[in-house]
Design a protein around this motif. Structure first.
Motif, short mmCIF file in Angstrom:
data_model
loop_
_atom_site.label_atom_id
_atom_site.label_comp_id
_atom_site.label_asym_id
_atom_site.label_seq_id
_atom_site.Cartn_x
_atom_site.Cartn_y
_atom_site.Cartn_z
N GLU A 249 20.97 21.44 40.77
CA GLU A 249 21.85 21.80 41.89
C GLU A 249 22.67 20.61 42.36
OE1 GLU A 249 22.40 24.79 43.16
OE2 GLU A 249 21.06 25.65 41.64
N ASN A 250 22.02 19.46 42.55
CA ASN A 250 22.73 18.26 42.99
C ASN A 250 21.90 17.04 42.61
OD1 ASN A 250 20.79 17.76 45.32
ND2 ASN A 250 21.66 19.74 45.96
N ILE A 251 22.44 15.87 42.88
CA ILE A 251 21.78 14.63 42.46
C ILE A 251 20.49 14.39 43.23
CG2 ILE A 251 23.08 13.22 44.11
CD1 ILE A 251 21.97 12.26 40.53
N VAL A 252 20.41 14.88 44.48
CA VAL A 252 19.20 14.68 45.28
C VAL A 252 18.03 15.45 44.67
CG1 VAL A 252 18.12 15.03 47.53
CG2 VAL A 252 20.50 14.27 47.40
N THR A 253 18.22 16.72 44.36
CA THR A 253 17.15 17.51 43.74
C THR A 253 16.83 16.99 42.35
OG1 THR A 253 18.78 19.13 42.95
CG2 THR A 253 17.70 19.58 45.07
N CYS A 254 17.82 16.47 41.65
CA CYS A 254 17.59 15.90 40.32
C CYS A 254 16.62 14.74 40.40
CB CYS A 254 18.92 15.45 39.71
SG CYS A 254 18.76 14.53 38.16
N LYS A 255 16.86 13.81 41.30
CA LYS A 255 16.00 12.65 41.45
C LYS A 255 14.64 13.04 42.03
CE LYS A 255 19.76 9.29 42.04
NZ LYS A 255 19.43 8.42 40.88
N LEU A 256 14.64 13.95 43.02
CA LEU A 256 13.39 14.35 43.68
C LEU A 256 12.42 15.00 42.70
CD1 LEU A 256 11.62 14.84 46.19
CD2 LEU A 256 12.90 16.97 46.56
N PHE A 257 12.89 16.01 41.97
CA PHE A 257 11.99 16.73 41.06
C PHE A 257 11.67 15.89 39.82
CE2 PHE A 257 13.56 20.27 43.59
CZ PHE A 257 12.40 21.00 43.77
N GLY A 258 12.62 15.04 39.40
CA GLY A 258 12.33 14.15 38.28
C GLY A 258 11.24 13.15 38.62
N PHE A 259 11.30 12.59 39.83
CA PHE A 259 10.30 11.63 40.29
C PHE A 259 8.96 12.31 40.55
CE2 PHE A 259 8.19 9.76 44.02
CZ PHE A 259 7.89 8.49 43.53
N SER A 260 8.97 13.46 41.22
CA SER A 260 7.72 14.14 41.59
C SER A 260 6.95 14.64 40.37
CB SER A 260 8.00 15.31 42.53
OG SER A 260 8.78 16.31 41.88
N SER A 261 7.64 14.94 39.28
CA SER A 261 6.95 15.42 38.08
C SER A 261 6.07 14.35 37.46
CB SER A 261 7.97 15.93 37.05
OG SER A 261 8.81 14.87 36.63
N TYR A 262 6.36 13.08 37.75
CA TYR A 262 5.51 11.98 37.28
C TYR A 262 4.56 11.50 38.38
CZ TYR A 262 8.48 11.58 33.14
OH TYR A 262 9.14 11.83 31.98
N PHE A 263 5.07 11.38 39.60
CA PHE A 263 4.30 10.81 40.70
C PHE A 263 3.11 11.70 41.08
CE2 PHE A 263 3.55 10.74 45.33
CZ PHE A 263 3.10 9.42 45.47
N GLY A 264 3.34 13.01 41.26
CA GLY A 264 2.30 13.91 41.74
C GLY A 264 1.07 13.97 40.85
N PRO A 265 1.21 14.27 39.56
CA PRO A 265 0.03 14.33 38.69
C PRO A 265 -0.71 13.00 38.58
CG PRO A 265 1.86 15.50 37.68
CD PRO A 265 2.42 14.79 38.88
N SER A 266 0.03 11.88 38.56
CA SER A 266 -0.62 10.58 38.45
C SER A 266 -1.42 10.26 39.71
CB SER A 266 0.42 9.48 38.20
OG SER A 266 1.06 9.66 36.95
N LEU A 267 -0.86 10.56 40.88
CA LEU A 267 -1.59 10.33 42.13
C LEU A 267 -2.85 11.18 42.18
CD1 LEU A 267 -1.78 9.05 44.92
CD2 LEU A 267 -0.38 10.94 45.81
#
Length: 350
Positions: free
Chosen positions: A80-98
């Motif tokens: 949709e936009n650059i904000v959601t791109c960065k947010l979901f791209g980052f969370s897909s790695y950060f969440g499972p690792s945490l």
């Protein structure tokens, strides 16, 4: 053939990923509610398992829900936009690792409570546990922060379609630029780091920690057998922990190894899995965030009792008193257990 594979992936996500997300969200909400309002709310265990439920909820609400919307509804939110791109791209790695490292913290707390019962009250305090979890969040966020910087929205060409029917088809993509320095040089190394951070290091610590705890329990059980005390109770505890430790290790292995191996394989070969296999390994990844509730909470009889009381207070007319858990194992008893090489009751029930 392509339509058949697409339909198979659609039904796979609809029938498997949907209940994983729904059951996981319900289970994690019940876990947060019970640990924050139950009898054990003032313990370090409550802090850790509440944090685990929060981390798993983030995984299910961001990357898991995004994957479901993309495969079932055909909507890619990150485009949709650059904000959601960065947010979901980052969370897909950060969440499972945490989530993985909070499970490591659960194992570490259990190890301290079993092997060092005298020191557990001073080592595993609520404040110290909160500080450790905060540092975990900062460190893991720092490790994956380059994805917030280098994730871009750009248009690319589907060369497979060009070779097949000669059409020049372009589509939007949220990824690191393929001709950029990060993607070409650092990204292959990053995938190996992700394999270690998300799976390999936590898995080794979890297996080793649970094995040492199980060894201590069995050793204490042998001493008690010779003395003829609490045999049936200790036998149930040992059997229960054995099943739980094996279930934790196997679940962690089955859920996380496929997706981490695929990421490393993809970046070095460029060969993508069929959509059905790709969907299956991601369903397993997100299922780990739903299974944690069952493995760490629902198995324990104490948690089930607290859950019933909390739900009764929320929806029932008759209020049930929820007292703070009183420690049943003081320092003198702990010292005596240490001298006899026994483990405390509180450690067994942790």
């Amino acid at each position: 053939m392509a339509d058949v594979i697409k339909d198979a992936a659609y039904y796979l996500n609809l029938l498997l990923l949907t209940p994983v997300i729904l059951c996981g969200l319900v289970g994690n909400c019940l876990s947060m509610l019970t640990w924050s309002r139950g009898c054990h709310r003032d313990t370090s265990t409550a802090v850790i398992l509440t944090a685990l439920a929060v981390a798993d909820t983030v995984v299910l609400l961001l990357p898991a829900l995004e994957f479901w919307l993309a495969t079932v509804m055909g909507m890619w939110i990150r485009l949709e936009n650059i904000v959601t791109c960065k947010l979901f791209g980052f969370s897909s790695y950060f969440g499972p690792s945490l989530s993985s490292w909070i499970i490591v913290l659960v194992t570490a707390e259990r190890f301290v409570s079993i092997w060092f019962p005298v020191k557990v009250r001073f080592v595993c305090t609520r404040l110290k546990v909160k500080i450790i979890i905060l540092f975990m969040c900062i460190i893991i966020a720092g490790i994956y922060s380059p994805f917030l910087v280098f994730m871009k929205l750009f248009d690319t060409t589907d060369y497979t379609m060009m070779e097949t029917n000669g059409t020049n088809q372009t589509f939007r993509k949220c990824d690191t630029l393929e001709n950029g320095t990060f993607h070409q040089i650092y990204f292959p190394i990053w995938m190996w780091m992700d394999l270690c951070i998300l799976f390999m290091i936590p898995f080794v610590i979890i297996v080793l920690g649970n094995s040492l705890v199980l060894y201590k329990i069995l050793k204490s059980r042998q001493i008690l057998i010779r003395e003829g005390r609490y045999l049936s109770y200790r036998t149930r505890i040992a059997n229960s922990f054995t099943i739980r430790a094996i279930a934790i290790s196997i679940t962690f292995l089955v859920c996380l190894l496929p997706v981490t191996t695929h990421e490393v394989y993809l970046i070095h070969t460029g060969d993508r899995l069929p959509m059905v296999a790709y969907s299956l390994i991601h369903i397993l990844l997100y299922a780990n965030s739903a299974f944690n509730f069952i493995l760490y909470c629902a198995i324990g009889s104490g948690f089930r009792k607290d859950l019933k009381k909390v739900i009764s207070n929320l929806f029932g007319r008759k209020k049930v008193r929820l007292d703070h858990s009183e420690p049943t194992f003081n320092a003198n008893n702990a010292m005596a257990a240490k001298k006899k090489n026994l483990i405390p009751e509180s450690g067994l029930l942790a």
